[in-house]
Design an enzyme around this catalytic site. Structure first.
Site, PDB file in Angstrom:
ATOM      1  N   LYS A  22       0.848  -1.209   0.000  1.00  0.00           N
ATOM      2  CA  LYS A  22       0.000   0.000   0.000  1.00  0.00           C
ATOM      3  C   LYS A  22       0.878   1.253   0.000  1.00  0.00           C
ATOM      4  O   LYS A  22       0.653   2.175  -0.789  1.00  0.00           O
ATOM      5  CB  LYS A  22      -0.881   0.008   1.241  1.00  0.00           C
ATOM      6  CG  LYS A  22      -1.513   1.353   1.565  1.00  0.00           C
ATOM      7  CD  LYS A  22      -2.424   1.318   2.778  1.00  0.00           C
ATOM      8  CE  LYS A  22      -1.704   1.476   4.064  1.00  0.00           C
ATOM      9  NZ  LYS A  22      -1.349   2.867   4.461  1.00  0.00           N
ATOM     10  N   ASN A  23       1.922   1.237   0.849  1.00  0.00           N
ATOM     11  CA  ASN A  23       2.705   2.463   1.047  1.00  0.00           C
ATOM     12  C   ASN A  23       3.724   2.706  -0.055  1.00  0.00           C
ATOM     13  O   ASN A  23       4.399   3.734  -0.054  1.00  0.00           O
ATOM     14  CB  ASN A  23       3.369   2.443   2.426  1.00  0.00           C
ATOM     15  CG  ASN A  23       2.323   2.569   3.531  1.00  0.00           C
ATOM     16  OD1 ASN A  23       1.148   2.846   3.256  1.00  0.00           O
ATOM     17  ND2 ASN A  23       2.726   2.335   4.756  1.00  0.00           N
ATOM     18  N   CYS A 116      -5.250  11.965  12.807  1.00  0.00           N
ATOM     19  CA  CYS A 116      -6.021  10.716  12.722  1.00  0.00           C
ATOM     20  C   CYS A 116      -5.814   9.995  14.051  1.00  0.00           C
ATOM     21  O   CYS A 116      -5.239  10.528  14.989  1.00  0.00           O
ATOM     22  CB  CYS A 116      -5.523   9.882  11.552  1.00  0.00           C
ATOM     23  SG  CYS A 116      -3.844   9.338  11.781  1.00  0.00           S
ATOM     24  N   ARG A 121      -0.103  14.191  12.786  1.00  0.00           N
ATOM     25  CA  ARG A 121       0.226  14.045  11.355  1.00  0.00           C
ATOM     26  C   ARG A 121       0.436  15.395  10.661  1.00  0.00           C
ATOM     27  O   ARG A 121      -0.239  15.742   9.718  1.00  0.00           O
ATOM     28  CB  ARG A 121      -0.860  13.257  10.625  1.00  0.00           C
ATOM     29  CG  ARG A 121      -1.317  11.993  11.266  1.00  0.00           C
ATOM     30  CD  ARG A 121      -0.257  10.909  11.389  1.00  0.00           C
ATOM     31  NE  ARG A 121       0.261  10.405  10.154  1.00  0.00           N
ATOM     32  CZ  ARG A 121      -0.261   9.358   9.497  1.00  0.00           C
ATOM     33  NH1 ARG A 121      -1.335   8.784   9.961  1.00  0.00           N
ATOM     34  NH2 ARG A 121       0.279   8.929   8.383  1.00  0.00           N
ATOM     35  N   ASP A 305       4.759   0.606  12.170  1.00  0.00           N
ATOM     36  CA  ASP A 305       3.566  -0.050  11.610  1.00  0.00           C
ATOM     37  C   ASP A 305       3.432  -1.504  12.057  1.00  0.00           C
ATOM     38  O   ASP A 305       2.424  -2.141  11.757  1.00  0.00           O
ATOM     39  CB  ASP A 305       3.592   0.005  10.079  1.00  0.00           C
ATOM     40  CG  ASP A 305       3.414   1.422   9.576  1.00  0.00           C
ATOM     41  OD1 ASP A 305       3.613   1.644   8.376  1.00  0.00           O
ATOM     42  OD2 ASP A 305       3.109   2.314  10.394  1.00  0.00           O
ATOM     43  N   ARG A 397      -8.406  -0.671   4.934  1.00  0.00           N
ATOM     44  CA  ARG A 397      -7.577   0.367   4.294  1.00  0.00           C
ATOM     45  C   ARG A 397      -6.221  -0.201   3.891  1.00  0.00           C
ATOM     46  O   ARG A 397      -5.593   0.269   2.956  1.00  0.00           O
ATOM     47  CB  ARG A 397      -7.364   1.549   5.263  1.00  0.00           C
ATOM     48  CG  ARG A 397      -8.601   2.401   5.513  1.00  0.00           C
ATOM     49  CD  ARG A 397      -8.269   3.637   6.300  1.00  0.00           C
ATOM     50  NE  ARG A 397      -7.060   4.237   5.751  1.00  0.00           N
ATOM     51  CZ  ARG A 397      -6.090   4.770   6.503  1.00  0.00           C
ATOM     52  NH1 ARG A 397      -6.199   4.769   7.820  1.00  0.00           N
ATOM     53  NH2 ARG A 397      -5.014   5.292   5.950  1.00  0.00           N
TER      54      ARG A 397
HETATM   55  C1  EPZ Z   1       4.198   6.929   6.256  1.00  0.00           C
HETATM   56  O1  EPZ Z   1       3.370   7.924   6.822  1.00  0.00           O
HETATM   57  C2  EPZ Z   1       3.333   5.677   6.179  1.00  0.00           C
HETATM   58  N1  EPZ Z   1       2.173   5.942   5.323  1.00  0.00           N
HETATM   59  C3  EPZ Z   1       2.858   5.290   7.587  1.00  0.00           C
HETATM   60  O2  EPZ Z   1       2.113   4.074   7.465  1.00  0.00           O
HETATM   61  C4  EPZ Z   1       4.091   5.036   8.451  1.00  0.00           C
HETATM   62  O3  EPZ Z   1       3.683   4.738   9.770  1.00  0.00           O
HETATM   63  C5  EPZ Z   1       4.983   6.295   8.464  1.00  0.00           C
HETATM   64  O4  EPZ Z   1       5.329   6.645   7.107  1.00  0.00           O
HETATM   65  C6  EPZ Z   1       6.267   6.087   9.262  1.00  0.00           C
HETATM   66  O5  EPZ Z   1       6.977   5.015   8.739  1.00  0.00           O
HETATM   67  C7  EPZ Z   1       2.324   5.912   3.989  1.00  0.00           C
HETATM   68  O6  EPZ Z   1       3.407   5.723   3.471  1.00  0.00           O
HETATM   69  C8  EPZ Z   1       1.077   6.141   3.169  1.00  0.00           C
HETATM   70  P1  EPZ Z   1       6.087  10.414   8.352  1.00  0.00           P
HETATM   71  P2  EPZ Z   1       3.860   9.474   6.843  1.00  0.00           P
HETATM   72  O7  EPZ Z   1       5.979  11.617   7.516  1.00  0.00           O
HETATM   73  O8  EPZ Z   1       4.571   9.786   5.582  1.00  0.00           O
HETATM   74  C9  EPZ Z   1       5.830  13.675  11.811  1.00  0.00           C
HETATM   75  C10 EPZ Z   1       0.295   2.629   7.818  1.00  0.00           C
HETATM   76  O9  EPZ Z   1      -0.137   2.088   8.855  1.00  0.00           O
HETATM   77  N2  EPZ Z   1       5.799  14.646  10.695  1.00  0.00           N
HETATM   78  O10 EPZ Z   1       7.344   9.603   8.288  1.00  0.00           O
HETATM   79  O11 EPZ Z   1       2.707  10.314   7.238  1.00  0.00           O
HETATM   80  C11 EPZ Z   1       4.514  12.937  11.906  1.00  0.00           C
HETATM   81  O12 EPZ Z   1       3.598  13.673  12.665  1.00  0.00           O
HETATM   82  C12 EPZ Z   1       0.725   4.084   7.855  1.00  0.00           C
HETATM   83  O13 EPZ Z   1       0.419   2.066   6.700  1.00  0.00           O
HETATM   84  C13 EPZ Z   1       5.903  16.005  10.967  1.00  0.00           C
HETATM   85  O14 EPZ Z   1       6.020  16.410  12.121  1.00  0.00           O
HETATM   86  O15 EPZ Z   1       4.890   9.420   8.045  1.00  0.00           O
HETATM   87  C14 EPZ Z   1       4.910  11.655  12.570  1.00  0.00           C
HETATM   88  O16 EPZ Z   1       4.952  11.848  13.968  1.00  0.00           O
HETATM   89  C15 EPZ Z   1       0.475   4.745   9.207  1.00  0.00           C
HETATM   90  N3  EPZ Z   1       5.845  16.886   9.927  1.00  0.00           N
HETATM   91  C16 EPZ Z   1       6.313  11.394  12.045  1.00  0.00           C
HETATM   92  O17 EPZ Z   1       6.779  12.647  11.543  1.00  0.00           O
HETATM   93  C17 EPZ Z   1       5.717  16.464   8.623  1.00  0.00           C
HETATM   94  O18 EPZ Z   1       5.686  17.327   7.714  1.00  0.00           O
HETATM   95  C18 EPZ Z   1       6.379  10.334  10.938  1.00  0.00           C
HETATM   96  O19 EPZ Z   1       5.716  10.834   9.851  1.00  0.00           O
HETATM   97  C19 EPZ Z   1       5.616  15.088   8.376  1.00  0.00           C
HETATM   98  C20 EPZ Z   1       5.667  14.197   9.424  1.00  0.00           C
END
Ligand code: EPZ
Length: 424
Positions: A22-23, A116, A121, A305, A397
């Site tokens: 998915k990711n 969420c 996020r 995850d 999802r």
């Molecule tokens: C991706 O989410 C994945 N989703 C998530 O999988 C996964 O948990 C996550 O990466 C971490 O590995 C997809 O790829 C669609 P991040 P993403 O940006 O990109 C903070 C699942 O279950 N942050 O690495 O949203 C954020 O709040 C999902 O399949 C900021 O502060 O993750 C979080 O605490 C859940 N500012 C942390 O970084 C930003 O601009 C990780 O976020 C972006 C993120």
């Protein structure tokens, strides 16, 4: 909203193939907007999030078809860079469209995706990265307008290796003028898959999988055919379920190299794992042992995850384990539900103290988010008696018919139309 009804206690056994990631599929579907010609993508799973992304692409004017796990997209007919708020709210990953639409149209209108179940996020790292490429960012309430006559390559340093921000910047930079370097980039396999996809469209991206990614801008991108990598989190979910039910399963069409950190944790717990290049045999014939400390961290460390799923296993392992969640501030919502099934888990800030119990007991529980829901399914498969998992749409999802996946390897699990079973 459907329920899953699970009769626990059967050791999982047999052979299973893992569907596409998915990711990896979500950013790659968004990146298809960058091409001047049609794109065909194979091994795309049937998931709610994938259908929402395809609906957004259609709403933007794309022709998009998804049949037999193959997606074909005609991006030439895209007419708008406005992502509808209703669809934005449906799926946070629509934020991946920001980079491609900005690169293609010079303007994109979207909305703060909002938090969420697992945390706030934020998208500040995405916006800062696009601004570094020359985009003007206007925020009016929850509405965001990004515009740029022509994006110019830049050196961008990320405070945190955000997966989404890394991917958005990559997708915006491929059509920018000059070189972009992302320092402190995320290193996930899904980012490596995105690099492969972009380069198949004749982009010039290198370094994915390391913490420094370089993109040499090009003037246009052609169409291509591509196949998505297997889903490492679905693979890990199956591995944990095999250990929790003391079964033995062969997992095909997977990539063990993407799961090194989970393999280490499961082996420390006493699980037998034999590895081939795209296959694994996982078995556990007795109760697993506690693992004193598991900490979630960016790839290649232990993935957030899989935190909920592994916590379920540790809840029935022999001894005391500690899990620390360092990525998302709200990712312990499965704890209360596991405790309703007899688990002994105490949370203190971002750490969970898990005292293993010999047995969980079937109960009616509720999925709060995608991976918490998967953890409750594992708990139901291992528990004594019948478990009902409500709000299965969260699970849909990220898992392509999870009940069929586990039935295929001996699990007693059926889907039924929703009816609340919690009697007042
Ligand atoms: C991706 O989410 C994945 N989703 C998530 O999988 C996964 O948990 C996550 O990466 C971490 O590995 C997809 O790829 C669609 P991040 P993403 O940006 O990109 C903070 C699942 O279950 N942050 O690495 O949203 C954020 O709040 C999902 O399949 C900021 O502060 O993750 C979080 O605490 C859940 N500012 C942390 O970084 C930003 O601009 C990780 O976020 C972006 C993120």
């Amino acid at each position: 909203m459907d329920n899953l009804v699970i009769e626990g206690g059967a050791p999982l056994s047999g052979t299973i193939r893992i569907h596409g990631a998915k990711n990896a599929a979500l950013p790659i579907l968004a990146a298809s907007l960058l091409a001047d010609e049609s794109v065909t993508i194979g091994n795309v799973p049937n998931l709610l999030d994938i259908e929402v992304m395809l609906d957004i692409l259609r709403d933007l004017g794309c022709k998009a078809r998804h049949q037999d796990r193959v997606v074909t997209i005609e991006p030439a007919t895209v007419t708008s860079g406005h992502i509808p708020e209703t669809l934005m709210r449906k799926m946070r990953s629509s934020v991946f469209l920001m980079g491609p639409l900005l690169a293609r149209f010079g303007e994109v209108h979207l909305y703060q995706p909002g938090g969420c179940a697992i945390g706030e996020r934020k998208i500040d790292l995405h916006l800062r990265g696009l601004a570094a490429l020359g985009a003007k960012i206007e925020e009016k309430g929850s509405r965001i307008i990004c515009s740029a006559k022509k994006l110019k390559g830049a050196e961008i340093s990320l405070d945190f290796p955000s997966v989404g921000a890394t991917e958005n910047i990559m997708m915006a930079a491929v059509l920018a003028e000059g070189r972009t370097t992302i320092i402190g980039a995320a290193r996930e396999p899904e980012i490596q898959d995105l690099q492969q996809f972009l380069n198949k469209m004749n982009a010039r991206v290198s370094g994915a999988g390391t913490d420094t990614i370089t993109i040499e801008g090009v003037s246009s991108l052609n169409g291509c055919e591509f196949e998505i990598i297997p889903d490492r989190i679905v693979t890990g979910t199956v591995m944990v379920a095999v250990a929790a039910t003391r079964g033995e399963v062969t997992i095909e069409r997977t990539c063990p190299a993407h799961l090194t950190s989970l393999i280490h944790v499961l082996r420390r717990a006493g699980v037998q794992i034999d590895i081939g290049s795209d296959i694994m045999n996982v078995s556990a014939y007795k109760r697993t042992k506690a693992v004193d400390r598991v900490v979630t961290s960016p790839y290649p460390a232990f993935p957030t995850d899989l935190q909920a799923q592994v916590m379920t296993l540790l809840a029935i392992s022999d001894g005391v384990s500690v899990m620390k969640e360092t990525i998302f501030e709200g990712r312990f919502k499965h704890v209360d539900e596991l405790c309703r099934m007899g688990a002994d888990i105490r949370v203190d800030l971002n750490s969970a103290f898990i005292r293993g119990v010999p047995q969980l007991y079937g109960s009616t529980v509720r999925a709060s988010d995608l991976r918490a829901g998967a953890a409750l399914v594992i708990a139901g498969l291992a528990a004594q008696g019948c478990t009902v998992v409500e709000h299965v749409h969260h699970i849909d999802r990220g898992y392509d018919r999870i009940e069929e996946m586990f039935t295929q390897i001996g699990g007693n699990i059926v889907r039924e139309a929703y009816k609340s079973r919690v009697y007042s």
